[in-house]
Design a protein around this motif. Structure first.
Motif, PDB file in Angstrom:
ATOM      1  N   SER A 162       0.816  -1.213   0.000  1.00 15.97           N
ATOM      2  CA  SER A 162       0.000   0.000   0.000  1.00 15.97           C
ATOM      3  C   SER A 162       0.854   1.269   0.000  1.00 15.97           C
ATOM      4  O   SER A 162       0.488   2.263  -0.635  1.00 15.97           O
ATOM      5  CB  SER A 162      -0.926  -0.004   1.218  1.00 15.97           C
ATOM      6  N   VAL A 191      -2.878  -3.774  -1.722  1.00 18.81           N
ATOM      7  CA  VAL A 191      -4.054  -3.133  -2.322  1.00 18.81           C
ATOM      8  C   VAL A 191      -4.903  -4.212  -2.983  1.00 18.81           C
ATOM      9  O   VAL A 191      -4.433  -4.941  -3.861  1.00 18.81           O
ATOM     10  CB  VAL A 191      -3.634  -2.059  -3.341  1.00 18.81           C
ATOM     11  N   ASP A 214     -10.984   5.759  -3.569  1.00 23.13           N
ATOM     12  CA  ASP A 214     -10.871   5.002  -2.326  1.00 23.13           C
ATOM     13  C   ASP A 214     -10.094   3.718  -2.595  1.00 23.13           C
ATOM     14  O   ASP A 214     -10.233   3.108  -3.661  1.00 23.13           O
ATOM     15  CB  ASP A 214     -12.253   4.662  -1.754  1.00 23.13           C
ATOM     16  N   VAL A 215      -9.293   3.306  -1.621  1.00 21.73           N
ATOM     17  CA  VAL A 215      -8.424   2.143  -1.778  1.00 21.73           C
ATOM     18  C   VAL A 215      -8.779   1.122  -0.702  1.00 21.73           C
ATOM     19  O   VAL A 215      -8.893   1.464   0.483  1.00 21.73           O
ATOM     20  CB  VAL A 215      -6.940   2.544  -1.665  1.00 21.73           C
ATOM     21  N   LEU A 263      -0.008   6.392  -7.193  1.00 23.43           N
ATOM     22  CA  LEU A 263      -1.263   7.094  -7.473  1.00 23.43           C
ATOM     23  C   LEU A 263      -1.074   8.604  -7.388  1.00 23.43           C
ATOM     24  O   LEU A 263      -1.642   9.357  -8.176  1.00 23.43           O
ATOM     25  CB  LEU A 263      -2.345   6.632  -6.499  1.00 23.43           C
ATOM     26  N   ASP A 264      -0.272   9.052  -6.441  1.00 22.86           N
ATOM     27  CA  ASP A 264      -0.033  10.489  -6.307  1.00 22.86           C
ATOM     28  C   ASP A 264       0.786  11.020  -7.473  1.00 22.86           C
ATOM     29  O   ASP A 264       0.608  12.171  -7.885  1.00 22.86           O
ATOM     30  CB  ASP A 264       0.677  10.757  -4.971  1.00 22.86           C
ATOM     31  N   THR A 308      -9.252   4.965   3.102  1.00 31.63           N
ATOM     32  CA  THR A 308      -8.537   3.693   3.068  1.00 31.63           C
ATOM     33  C   THR A 308      -9.376   2.674   3.822  1.00 31.63           C
ATOM     34  O   THR A 308      -9.553   2.788   5.038  1.00 31.63           O
ATOM     35  CB  THR A 308      -7.141   3.816   3.701  1.00 31.63           C
ATOM     36  N   PHE A 318       0.312   4.053  -2.937  1.00 28.70           N
ATOM     37  CA  PHE A 318      -0.119   5.437  -2.711  1.00 28.70           C
ATOM     38  C   PHE A 318       0.823   6.422  -3.410  1.00 28.70           C
ATOM     39  O   PHE A 318       0.377   7.432  -3.956  1.00 28.70           O
ATOM     40  CB  PHE A 318      -0.173   5.729  -1.219  1.00 28.70           C
ATOM     41  N   GLN A 319       2.115   6.146  -3.389  1.00 30.34           N
ATOM     42  CA  GLN A 319       3.065   7.023  -4.079  1.00 30.34           C
ATOM     43  C   GLN A 319       2.823   7.031  -5.582  1.00 30.34           C
ATOM     44  O   GLN A 319       2.868   8.086  -6.222  1.00 30.34           O
ATOM     45  CB  GLN A 319       4.491   6.584  -3.772  1.00 30.34           C
ATOM     46  N   LYS A 334      -5.872  11.401  -6.081  1.00 27.94           N
ATOM     47  CA  LYS A 334      -5.883  11.610  -4.649  1.00 27.94           C
ATOM     48  C   LYS A 334      -6.606  10.459  -3.960  1.00 27.94           C
ATOM     49  O   LYS A 334      -7.678  10.052  -4.384  1.00 27.94           O
ATOM     50  CB  LYS A 334      -6.581  12.939  -4.298  1.00 27.94           C
ATOM     51  N   VAL A 335      -5.972   9.940  -2.893  1.00 30.25           N
ATOM     52  CA  VAL A 335      -6.565   8.844  -2.134  1.00 30.25           C
ATOM     53  C   VAL A 335      -7.466   9.434  -1.058  1.00 30.25           C
ATOM     54  O   VAL A 335      -7.022  10.227  -0.227  1.00 30.25           O
ATOM     55  CB  VAL A 335      -5.474   7.957  -1.504  1.00 30.25           C
TER      56      VAL A 335
END
Length: 351
Positions: A121, A149, A172-173, A128-129, A138, A125-126, A134-135
């Motif tokens: 995860s 994930v 959303d993840v 996706l950014d 979670t 997240f890195q 934007k997350v």
């Protein structure tokens, strides 16, 4: 030679050729002026800050063509607002010239969702950014893939990697929280293989080996045996093996008994329970650093002899027992020393 050159016939032909050349050049330029509307220019109307629909209508009424260029989305301006015009407003252009309109799009440019499924995860997240997503929330879900994930949700719906969504969208993840412990095994006997597989997936287990009685690999066969048995407690992700057949479980009692002897352990309750006693470990006991007392060796003693007198009677011998001193540890035994007999003294005659 010169006379033939200045002959009137030659001069007439030369004049006709020059006239024809000049006429063709003049007609060509006239045709170009007419075709390109030479000298006829139209000023570019100012359509900045108008909507793209209004700007297109104005350009069409003016006799100008247009090209729409979607610039980078800027939230300060309205969607589909004209931000810039090229050539600039007021410039004179030919009729039919294409005018470029830079329009603010409705939202951010779409980006493809990166493939971060089944990945850690933190790294997901890195990634996706980096692409501009934007997350939001979670969501943790029981799974043997801890901190991995599992799914990506956009507006409540799961999306696959590669799906294009607007940049800076909030997603959303779903992340695995680890396996659940001590889940009760469901009863799958009597179900078809297809229903049993779906039931296993809903109960957070995995399908193990499926053995078909007739070898047909038909998911419509009925499950007549399972391992582990129903009611046992196992952790999430454990495999459940199935045995299936066209026959019902009642018709396969012998086969079920055979499988029970292989996969069901019977505990003999008639045996006495085993008692365990703790045995002390002498090696771990502390040693008392006490030295043994020294051994004292007794000293030999000299026996005392009585004084002899000259008499007529014979001197008798006596045996004297000498007792040595006892040692401090009372381990020495008493010893007895015998005094040897002395010879008789000679008789002395006084005259």
């Amino acid at each position: 030679m010169l006379k033939s050159l200045f002959n009137w016939k030659v001069l007439v032909n030369l004049a006709v050729a020059i006239a024809l050349f000049v006429g063709l050049v003049w007609l060509t330029f006239r045709w170009l002026e007419y075709h390109t509307n030479h000298g006829q220019e139209i000023p570019v109307p100012n359509v900045v800050n108008k909507s793209v629909h209004d700007a297109v209508k104005i350009l069409e009424d003016t006799g100008l063509d247009y090209e729409v260029d979607s610039a980078t989305y800027n939230p300060k301006y309205r969607p589909f607002q004209v931000l810039q015009v090229y050539p600039a407003p007021g410039s004179r252009v030919k009729d039919g010239r294409a005018i470029t309109l830079k329009v603010n799009p409705r939202s951010w440019a779409p980006v493809a969702v990166p493939d971060v499924l089944n990945k850690y995860s933190g790294l997901a997240f890195q990634r996706l950014d980096q692409v501009g997503l934007k997350v939001g929330d979670t969501i943790f879900e029981p799974s043997i893939q801890k901190d991995a994930v599992l799914r990506i949700l956009f507006k409540g719906n799961a999306i696959k990697p590669g799906t294009k969504i607007p940049r800076f969208s909030i997603i959303d993840v779903v992340v695995g929280s680890g396996p659940m412990r001590n889940i009760t095994i469901p009863n799958l006997v009597g179900l078809t293989v297809k229903d049993a597989k779906a039931y296993i997936a809903r109960n957070l287990f995995d399908v193990g080996i499926v053995e078909y009685e007739d070898g047909g690999n038909d998911d419509s066969d009925i499950v007549y045996y399972q391992d582990p048995a129903s009611g046992d407690a196992r952790d999430q992700g454990m495999q459940i093996d199935l045995w299936a057949s066209k026959k019902t479980p009642a018709e396969l009692r012998d086969r079920i008994e055979q499988l029970n002897s292989m996969y069901r352990m019977r505990v003999d309750t008639t045996l006495a329970p085993i008692r365990y006693e703790e045995v002390p470990n002498f090696e771990d006991a502390p040693m008392n650093d006490v030295s043994p007392p020294p051994v004292v060796t007794p000293k030999p003693t000299t026996p005392k002899t009585s004084a002899t007198t000259t008499t007529s009677k014979p001197v008798s011998t006596k045996t004297t027992e000498v007792k040595p001193k006892a040692s401090s540890d009372n381990t020495s035994k008493q010893t007895t020393t015998k005094v040897a007999d002395k010879p008789k003294p000679p008789k002395v005659t006084i005259q």
